[in-house]
Design a protein around this motif. Structure first.
Motif, PDB file in Angstrom:
ATOM      1  N   ASN A 210     -78.274  -7.020  45.522  1.00 43.73           N
ATOM      2  CA  ASN A 210     -77.557  -7.580  46.506  1.00 43.73           C
ATOM      3  C   ASN A 210     -78.294  -8.441  47.454  1.00 43.73           C
ATOM      4  O   ASN A 210     -77.904  -8.910  48.485  1.00 43.73           O
ATOM      5  CB  ASN A 210     -76.396  -6.965  47.268  1.00 43.73           C
TER       6      ASN A 210
ATOM      7  N   SER B 164     -67.640 -15.698  45.536  1.00 47.64           N
ATOM      8  CA  SER B 164     -67.484 -14.984  44.214  1.00 47.64           C
ATOM      9  C   SER B 164     -67.725 -13.613  44.461  1.00 47.64           C
ATOM     10  O   SER B 164     -67.126 -12.917  43.451  1.00 47.64           O
ATOM     11  CB  SER B 164     -68.478 -15.678  43.179  1.00 47.64           C
ATOM     12  N   SER B 165     -68.007 -13.123  45.661  1.00 48.80           N
ATOM     13  CA  SER B 165     -68.083 -11.570  45.926  1.00 48.80           C
ATOM     14  C   SER B 165     -66.897 -11.313  47.044  1.00 48.80           C
ATOM     15  O   SER B 165     -66.822 -10.063  47.069  1.00 48.80           O
ATOM     16  CB  SER B 165     -69.332 -11.204  46.041  1.00 48.80           C
ATOM     17  N   GLY B 166     -66.651 -12.105  47.869  1.00 49.00           N
ATOM     18  CA  GLY B 166     -66.068 -11.894  49.059  1.00 49.00           C
ATOM     19  C   GLY B 166     -66.788 -11.274  49.938  1.00 49.00           C
ATOM     20  O   GLY B 166     -66.109 -10.591  50.774  1.00 49.00           O
TER      21      GLY B 166
ATOM     22  N   MET C 237     -61.279 -18.815  46.981  1.00 51.40           N
ATOM     23  CA  MET C 237     -61.837 -18.186  47.945  1.00 51.40           C
ATOM     24  C   MET C 237     -62.405 -18.901  48.973  1.00 51.40           C
ATOM     25  O   MET C 237     -62.560 -18.685  50.150  1.00 51.40           O
ATOM     26  CB  MET C 237     -62.680 -16.918  47.731  1.00 51.40           C
TER      27      MET C 237
ATOM     28  N   GLN D  45     -60.603  -6.058  45.738  1.00 51.83           N
ATOM     29  CA  GLN D  45     -61.640  -5.824  46.933  1.00 51.83           C
ATOM     30  C   GLN D  45     -62.374  -7.312  47.244  1.00 51.83           C
ATOM     31  O   GLN D  45     -62.486  -7.655  48.434  1.00 51.83           O
ATOM     32  CB  GLN D  45     -62.916  -5.169  46.297  1.00 51.83           C
ATOM     33  N   MET D  46     -62.372  -8.005  46.226  1.00 52.21           N
ATOM     34  CA  MET D  46     -62.738  -9.747  46.548  1.00 52.21           C
ATOM     35  C   MET D  46     -61.856 -10.213  47.327  1.00 52.21           C
ATOM     36  O   MET D  46     -62.110 -11.012  48.654  1.00 52.21           O
ATOM     37  CB  MET D  46     -63.115 -10.358  45.260  1.00 52.21           C
TER      38      MET D  46
ATOM     39  N   ILE E 176     -61.713  -4.554  41.354  1.00 50.76           N
ATOM     40  CA  ILE E 176     -62.881  -5.507  41.753  1.00 50.76           C
ATOM     41  C   ILE E 176     -62.336  -6.871  42.294  1.00 50.76           C
ATOM     42  O   ILE E 176     -62.634  -7.188  43.273  1.00 50.76           O
ATOM     43  CB  ILE E 176     -63.681  -5.941  40.556  1.00 50.76           C
ATOM     44  N   ILE E 177     -61.207  -7.207  41.720  1.00 52.51           N
ATOM     45  CA  ILE E 177     -60.513  -8.439  42.292  1.00 52.51           C
ATOM     46  C   ILE E 177     -59.978  -8.258  43.470  1.00 52.51           C
ATOM     47  O   ILE E 177     -59.923  -9.176  44.414  1.00 52.51           O
ATOM     48  CB  ILE E 177     -59.420  -9.119  41.365  1.00 52.51           C
TER      49      ILE E 177
ATOM     50  N   ASN F 119     -61.141 -16.939  36.471  1.00 54.15           N
ATOM     51  CA  ASN F 119     -62.057 -16.411  37.487  1.00 54.15           C
ATOM     52  C   ASN F 119     -62.794 -17.585  38.114  1.00 54.15           C
ATOM     53  O   ASN F 119     -63.299 -17.477  39.309  1.00 54.15           O
ATOM     54  CB  ASN F 119     -63.136 -15.834  36.543  1.00 54.15           C
TER      55      ASN F 119
ATOM     56  N   SER G  46     -63.259 -18.129  42.734  1.00 50.07           N
ATOM     57  CA  SER G  46     -64.268 -18.308  43.550  1.00 50.07           C
ATOM     58  C   SER G  46     -63.933 -19.733  44.263  1.00 50.07           C
ATOM     59  O   SER G  46     -64.336 -19.457  45.584  1.00 50.07           O
ATOM     60  CB  SER G  46     -65.418 -18.490  42.860  1.00 50.07           C
TER      61      SER G  46
END
Length: 557
Positions: free
Chosen positions: A502, A408-410, A334, A383-384, A380-381, A327, A331
């Motif tokens: 957010n 870390s969120s995309g 990305m 979507q990121m 979730i991954i 994980n 990040s």
């Protein structure tokens, strides 16, 4: 189960509809400086965002076909936002006629005692079950083309089986299972098989993860050049994708000695990057990410600066989501993938294998699909990762701008209201400018700049009368991703994200040094160059600072 799959991706699809439209490319593909482009008049950029589909293991059959119909698998690939499949194959599939030309899928499965898989094929893909192995491989390519998916053929290994180790006999030229002449023969057979037939086959990776005690630079140049020329001679349309040494992590020798071939605009280099190759937990995470990013640039990323395309043909993480090492790696990956706008291929599509290293029905924790190939393993991954499926940059057809990406969120920083900011889709991102005086202002509405107030409070846009009205910002830490400023009380703060709303807030800067257990990822932001067209929304305020209607009193925000 099929219904469950489509329900589970519904929200993800809403995002992907904004991120990736159904664009038709003009094949074949070529290169233009560091970019891959199509064959249209304007040569539009084509970003390879692939998923790896293994077809190189013991059975030499594309995995998952006993679990789901082939069309259903292809549909899932499209629905998950990928535009390409890196389809692996073992060399002996092309060079051993007694193996590939005569043995059928049914016979190969029975050879390993996979009787349940035979029954699965009868239920899901009966038309493939009694095809010779090479014909079954062609059927997969054809099906992917029917779903408008590009294919990169990857010679993953010679003897079918799991890859890789230093001493498996498949590692380097001269090893027991890697005869250079036989390898070239196999490359030519596969490349010619799809020449003038399958336009969706856009590239061929010459060899996966060269490695082992015999590897050396001299033979690398000798044989990889021969392989590249051989592929191009029988199929001049496809991209020739060349891997490096040390499990496809090292292309540093190209810095001083170019890879010379007779053809132009078809050459791409590839690298692999996994979190499990390093420890991401034993030191300060900012330090680790900074160090690993620097190493990638030193070993391969410099090619982009030379105007040479680079394809990250394998990266991936444990999709169960509970692997801290992976994980943390993701990040950091990305951030670099967005910053460089890399072409890439995720490992892996496979939720399970027919047999892997003698284990029947082996679960694949890195698979985007689950054990039964019916549902997304971790939405979730996915979507990121969807944030980097569309190009940030093209060939500069539009004016480049800077957006603020949250790896870390995309997601990216977008406007919530006239003065407030939050995380949202990068297609709606505001564009920013960081001046030489460290003022962070909006590019389109230049009368607004970013202002930090109190620790824990939202950061806000403020009317930009002079620099004294704005906070001064700079990037801190060895990751170079923490945007720092000072509150009006002189306290040092960094941009952060409120986990409930957010909203973009300021908090005390995390993990600037020491403390291996500290997690700074919520404070990681990257200024990314983008030429994406922004989703059209009306500006909250369109006014020139030179207009007679300009406000002369600052608003209380």
């Amino acid at each position: 189960m099929e219904r469950f799959f489509f329900v589970s991706v519904f929200l993800l699809l809403l995002l992907l509809l904004f991120v990736q439209t159904n664009i038709s490319f003009a094949f074949p593909l070529s290169t233009d400086s560091r970019w891959i482009v199509d064959d249209g008049i304007k040569g539009r950029r084509v970003k390879l965002t692939c998923v790896n589909w293994p077809s190189h293991l013991e059975t030499a059959v594309a995995e998952g076909l006993s679990k789901q119909p082939i069309d259903s698998i292809a549909e899932k690939i499209v629905l998950m936002g990928f535009n390409c499949v890196r389809l692996t194959w073992p060399l002996y599939l092309a060079t051993d006629e007694s193996f590939s030309g005569i043995m059928t899928v049914r016979q190969s499965l029975r050879k390993f005692g996979l009787f349940e898989a035979v029954s699965g094929f009868q239920a899901n893909n009966p038309s493939i079950l009694d095809l010779p192995l090479i014909k079954a491989f062609q059927e997969v390519v054809t099906c992917l083309g029917n779903h408008r998916l590009m294919v990169v053929l990857d010679n993953h290994i010679s003897q079918p089986g799991w890859c890789c180790s230093d001493n498996d006999g498949n590692g380097f030229f001269g090893d027991r299972h890697l005869n250079p002449n036989l390898w070239i023969k196999g490359l030519m057979k596969l490349a010619s098989m799809f020449a003038n037939v399958s336009s969706n086959v856009v590239g061929m990776s010459l060899r996966n993860e060269l490695r082992g005690p015999k590897q050396n630079i001299k033979d690398w140049y000798k044989y990889m050049r021969k392989g590249a020329e051989a592929v191009h001679s029988v199929n001049p349309d496809i991209l020739v994708i060349v891997s490096g040494l040390n499990y496809d992590t090292d292309l540093s020798f190209l810095r001083d000695r170019p890879f010379e071939v007779s053809f132009r605009r078809k050459l791409v280099f590839e690298i692999h990057w996994y979190g499990f190759w390093s420890s991401w937990e034993g030191d300060n995470l900012n330090k680790i990410c900074g160090r690993e990013t620097e190493n990638i640039m030193k070993m391969s990323g410099f090619l982009l600066e030379k105007g040479i395309p680079l394809f990250v043909s394998e990266f991936g993480i444990d999709q169960r989501g509970n692997n801290v090492n992976d994980n943390r790696f993701l990040s950091c990956f990305m951030a670099l993938a967005a910053d460089l706008d890399l072409d890439w291929a995720l490992w892996t599509l496979a939720g399970s294998y027919y047999v892997r290293e003698k284990t029947i029905g082996s679960d694949e924790s890195f698979g985007v699909l689950d054990l039964n190939w019916s549902s997304i393993r971790n939405s979730i991954i996915l979507q990121m990762i969807s944030a980097i499926q569309s190009p940030f940059r093209g060939l500069m057809e539009t004016q480049p701008k800077k957006i603020i990406f949250h790896p870390s969120s995309g997601l990216c920083i977008v406007r919530k209201s006239l003065f407030q900011l939050k995380l949202g889709s990068c297609n709606r991102s505001e564009s920013f400018k960081l001046s030489s005086h460290r003022v962070l202002s909006l590019t389109e509405e230049q009368i607004f700049c970013l202002k930090a107030y109190e620790i824990g409070d939202p950061v806000k846009l403020r009317l930009f009368f002079s620099e004294s009205y704005c906070s001064k910002w700079k990037f801190l830490s060895e990751s170079k991703m923490q945007l720092s400023s000072f509150t009006k009380n002189g306290e040092s703060v960094c941009l952060d994200v409120d986990s409930d709303s957010n909203n973009i807030v300021t908090k005390s800067c995390k993990c600037l040094e020491g403390n291996a257990s500290c997690n700074p990822k919520s404070q990681w932001f990257k200024l990314v160059t983008s030429t994406r067209s922004r989703c059209k929304t009306k500006p909250f305020l369109r006014i020139s600072p030179y207009s007679k209607t300009f406000l002369h009193k600052p608003l209380s925000v």
